[in-house]
Motif scaffolding. Structure first.
Motif, short mmCIF file in Angstrom:
data_model
loop_
_atom_site.label_atom_id
_atom_site.label_comp_id
_atom_site.label_asym_id
_atom_site.label_seq_id
_atom_site.Cartn_x
_atom_site.Cartn_y
_atom_site.Cartn_z
N HIS A 1 1.04 -1.37 0.19
CA HIS A 1 -0.14 -0.10 -0.05
C HIS A 1 0.33 1.07 -0.03
CE1 HIS A 1 -4.15 2.08 1.71
NE2 HIS A 1 -3.48 2.76 1.15
N HIS B 1 1.89 5.15 -2.55
CA HIS B 1 1.26 5.81 -3.12
C HIS B 1 2.68 6.60 -3.76
CE1 HIS B 1 -2.58 5.74 -2.21
NE2 HIS B 1 -1.99 5.90 -0.78
N VAL C 1 -1.80 2.21 -4.54
CA VAL C 1 -2.70 2.54 -4.65
C VAL C 1 -4.37 3.28 -4.42
CG1 VAL C 1 -3.29 0.17 -3.06
CG2 VAL C 1 -3.23 2.36 -2.13
N HIS D 1 -8.47 10.38 -5.81
CA HIS D 1 -7.40 10.44 -4.73
C HIS D 1 -6.20 10.83 -5.62
CE1 HIS D 1 -3.92 9.39 -2.11
NE2 HIS D 1 -4.89 8.21 -0.41
N LYS E 1 -9.51 -0.51 -5.14
CA LYS E 1 -9.63 -0.16 -3.53
C LYS E 1 -10.95 0.45 -3.45
CE LYS E 1 -7.02 2.96 -0.66
NZ LYS E 1 -6.51 3.68 -1.64
N HIS F 1 -4.97 -0.25 6.88
CA HIS F 1 -4.68 0.48 7.65
C HIS F 1 -5.01 -0.62 9.24
CE1 HIS F 1 -4.48 2.80 4.81
NE2 HIS F 1 -5.49 4.00 5.00
N ASP G 1 1.74 3.38 3.54
CA ASP G 1 1.40 4.60 2.86
C ASP G 1 2.23 5.80 2.41
OD1 ASP G 1 -0.98 5.64 1.87
OD2 ASP G 1 -1.28 5.57 4.02
ZN LIG Z 1 -3.14 4.90 1.02
#
Ligand SMILES: [Zn+2]
Length: 335
Positions: free
Chosen positions: A24, A26, A72, A77, A149, A211, A270
């Motif tokens: 996970h 970005h 993800v 996003h 996602k 998470h 993340d």
């Molecule tokens: Zn994330």
């Protein structure tokens, strides 16, 4: 070990070759509107510098022993696949990309209205878009999404998010790719997500509850994993208020491995390598929030906490490969 194929930015790969995988992250999350209209906010040092910086940091990730990351970043996003293609041309790393919509309630007006029009005709706009990203590819890039996602927040499944979770479930069933979520573990949100997926006929062994590592409530985490789902301790180094610290995350993983749950845990940061969501001041407050934190700092700490080499390999290599191997309809019909 289950092997199969997964779509990456550079084409199909055998899951047997993915190596150590972060589930996970970005790389680039930049809104097209801001990039076009206020580029000085989207790219304070210019776009070329942002691309160079992302390439440099991903090379560090590779040098630290990571071979694959799952990005993800989805609709809502500010997903930017053309930039990701440009970045991946310069770094030898497998990058799996996602489809889906990031929101704790309603999606963008465009998605909401198009869904309303489609539903009135008996269709489902969300499903059509997600499946097209997986089957046909994204824009003119030729890149196919390899995971879906979806999101719920502290309010749980809302009127708005319900349609997106259902569409994610339908698209997952149709294409055989896994689902990964953003959840609020403090309200035990993963269990509610799993209940909805189960009602939609999703194989829960194909679901990652994101998470989850933010909590130290091992009873909740075991309840999630007892459904067959995988938990993600995916914010290593991102020290948010109220979330578990690195030491607590390590202790929880060591505890759960000791109880036989090593095959349903994955890890990540993340991290956001370049995004217009955040400014430099905010990023500076999180010095450990870097995509090399796990290979350089966390893995040795997990070893010291008693996690075996076999369990580390399971968490970093075997479970990601199992999850990312798309289960095609033909495969399901055979088995
Ligand atoms: Zn994330």
């Amino acid at each position: 070990m289950t092997t199969g194929a997964v779509a990456t930015v550079r084409g199909q790969r055998s899951t047997a070759d993915l190596g150590r995988t972060l589930m996970h992250e970005h790389v680039f999350a930049v809104s097209a509107a801001l990039a076009n209209d206020r580029p000085e906010l989207a790219f304070p040092d210019g776009r070329a510098a942002a691309i160079d910086a992302a390439v440099a940091r991903l090379r560090q990730v590779k040098d630290a022993g990571i071979d694959t990351i799952v990005d993800v970043t989805v609709f809502g996003h500010d997903r930017d696949i053309p930039s990701l293609v440009e970045i991946n041309e310069r770094v030898d790393l497998n990058i799996v990309v996602a489809t889906g919509f990031y929101t704790e309630d309603l999606p963008s007006k465009t998605f909401e209205i198009r869904q309303g029009l489609a539903r009135a005709r008996g269709g489902n706009f969300y499903v059509d878009v997600f499946v097209a990203d997986i089957v046909d590819g994204i824009g003119s890039t030729g890149v196919h999404a390899g995971i879906i996602k979806c999101v719920t927040g502290p309010d749980g499944v809302t009127r708005g998010s319900k349609g997106l979770l259902r569409a994610s479930a339908i698209a997952a069933r149709e294409t055989g790719v896994p689902i990964t979520t953003h959840s609020d573990p403090h309200t035990r949100g993963g269990l509610e997500q799993l209940e909805l997926f189960a009602a939609e006929g999703v194989d829960l062994t194909r679901v990652i509850i994101g998470h989850s590592g933010d909590t130290t409530d091992t009873d909740y985490l075991k309840a999630v994993m007892d459904t067959g789902a995988t938990i993600a301790s995916d914010r290593f180094g991102y020290d948010l208020p109220g979330a578990a610290s690195t030491e607590e995350r390590v202790a929880v993983i060591a505890d759960l491995c000791g109880q036989g749950y090593a095959d349903r845990i994955v890890v990540s940061h993340d991290a956001m390598l370049h995004t217009d969501w955040l400014d430099a001041d905010y990023v500076a407050q999180h010095p450990n929030w870097t995509p090399t934190f796990i290979p350089t700092e966390v893995v040795p700490t997990l070893r010291e906490a008693g996690v075996s080499e076999a369990d580390l390999n399971q968490i970093l290599v075997t479970t990601p490969a199992r999850l990312l191997a798309a289960v095609t309809k033909e495969h399901r019909e055979r088995t």
